[in-house]
Design an enzyme around this catalytic site. Sequence first.
Site, PDB file in Angstrom:
ATOM      1  N   ARG A 138      -3.594  -0.466   5.271  1.00  0.00           N
ATOM      2  CA  ARG A 138      -4.147  -1.426   4.468  1.00  0.00           C
ATOM      3  C   ARG A 138      -3.509  -2.826   4.329  1.00  0.00           C
ATOM      4  O   ARG A 138      -3.983  -3.904   4.540  1.00  0.00           O
ATOM      5  CB  ARG A 138      -4.491  -1.013   3.116  1.00  0.00           C
ATOM      6  CG  ARG A 138      -5.581   0.070   3.250  1.00  0.00           C
ATOM      7  CD  ARG A 138      -5.668   0.874   1.938  1.00  0.00           C
ATOM      8  NE  ARG A 138      -4.476   1.603   1.693  1.00  0.00           N
ATOM      9  CZ  ARG A 138      -3.970   2.174   0.515  1.00  0.00           C
ATOM     10  NH1 ARG A 138      -5.150   2.275  -0.596  1.00  0.00           N
ATOM     11  NH2 ARG A 138      -3.218   3.192   0.469  1.00  0.00           N
ATOM     12  N   ASP A 195      -7.991   4.050   0.650  1.00  0.00           N
ATOM     13  CA  ASP A 195      -7.155   4.426   1.757  1.00  0.00           C
ATOM     14  C   ASP A 195      -8.052   5.091   2.904  1.00  0.00           C
ATOM     15  O   ASP A 195      -8.647   6.029   2.799  1.00  0.00           O
ATOM     16  CB  ASP A 195      -6.220   5.602   1.382  1.00  0.00           C
ATOM     17  CG  ASP A 195      -5.100   5.927   2.080  1.00  0.00           C
ATOM     18  OD1 ASP A 195      -5.385   5.776   3.276  1.00  0.00           O
ATOM     19  OD2 ASP A 195      -4.458   6.594   1.729  1.00  0.00           O
ATOM     20  N   CYS A 229       0.740  -1.227  -0.156  1.00  0.00           N
ATOM     21  CA  CYS A 229       0.156   0.082  -0.223  1.00  0.00           C
ATOM     22  C   CYS A 229       0.823   1.305  -0.028  1.00  0.00           C
ATOM     23  O   CYS A 229       1.917   1.295  -0.254  1.00  0.00           O
ATOM     24  CB  CYS A 229      -1.050   0.060   1.121  1.00  0.00           C
ATOM     25  SG  CYS A 229      -0.149   0.110   2.926  1.00  0.00           S
TER      26      CYS A 229
HETATM   27  P1  4NP Z   1      -1.950   2.958   3.943  1.00  0.00           P
HETATM   28  O1  4NP Z   1      -2.465   4.366   4.528  1.00  0.00           O
HETATM   29  O2  4NP Z   1      -1.369   3.159   2.728  1.00  0.00           O
HETATM   30  O3  4NP Z   1      -3.121   1.935   4.040  1.00  0.00           O
HETATM   31  O4  4NP Z   1      -0.896   2.295   5.194  1.00  0.00           O
HETATM   32  C1  4NP Z   1      -1.737   5.402   4.572  1.00  0.00           C
HETATM   33  C2  4NP Z   1      -1.149   5.687   5.677  1.00  0.00           C
HETATM   34  C3  4NP Z   1      -0.272   6.789   5.669  1.00  0.00           C
HETATM   35  C4  4NP Z   1      -0.583   7.806   4.867  1.00  0.00           C
HETATM   36  C5  4NP Z   1      -1.012   7.558   3.649  1.00  0.00           C
HETATM   37  C6  4NP Z   1      -1.928   6.450   3.621  1.00  0.00           C
HETATM   38  N1  4NP Z   1       0.334   9.112   4.944  1.00  0.00           N
HETATM   39  O5  4NP Z   1       0.256   9.922   4.036  1.00  0.00           O
HETATM   40  O6  4NP Z   1       1.207   9.072   5.655  1.00  0.00           O
END
Ligand code: 4NP
Length: 164
Positions: free
Chosen positions: A24, A130, A18
């Site tokens: 995720r 997300d 991800c």
């Molecule tokens: P992930 O969610 O990709 O599902 O782990 C996110 C976690 C952090 C960020 C974006 C999405 N961020 O911009 O820091």
Amino acid sequence: MRVPPPRHPGHYSVALVCLGNICRSPTAHVVLEARLAEAGLDDRVSVRSSGTGDWHVGRPMDQRAAATLSEAGYDPSRHRARQYDASWADEHDLVLAMDHENLADLGGRSERVALFRDLDPVGTGEDVPDPYYGGADGFADVLAMVERTSDALVAELSTALDPG
Ligand code: 4NP
């Protein structure tokens, strides 16, 4: 979707990717490992997860993602975020991106690179949205689609390991 055959018969390696590797793909990692253990496949399938971004490297899972998993009976405590490296493409039998942006960052589809929800019988080929900037519902939704997709993925991996 049929998963590609393992490079080394008898063992299968899956990478889940991800953006941040704190919501995720770690959720999918924990659920998939639990389902593989239930199916008796945990000694034949290895799972890793990572993020395309480096902001959270070394950190545990997002507290909301971890709480959602804990409430559903999973153990989120062992996760530490890692960043995706291009070498992972050659080291895994299958690399599954959580959304189309992650997939594009991996260089797009190939024989061993696909979307996680290509395996989802409900909403095939859609993103795992997300949940990072949203509310608690987003994390519950992610868990539901991850559980459903992991069940389908375990069935495919079982067939790929024992094509009969
Ligand atoms: P992930 O969610 O990709 O599902 O782990 C996110 C976690 C952090 C960020 C974006 C999405 N961020 O911009 O820091």
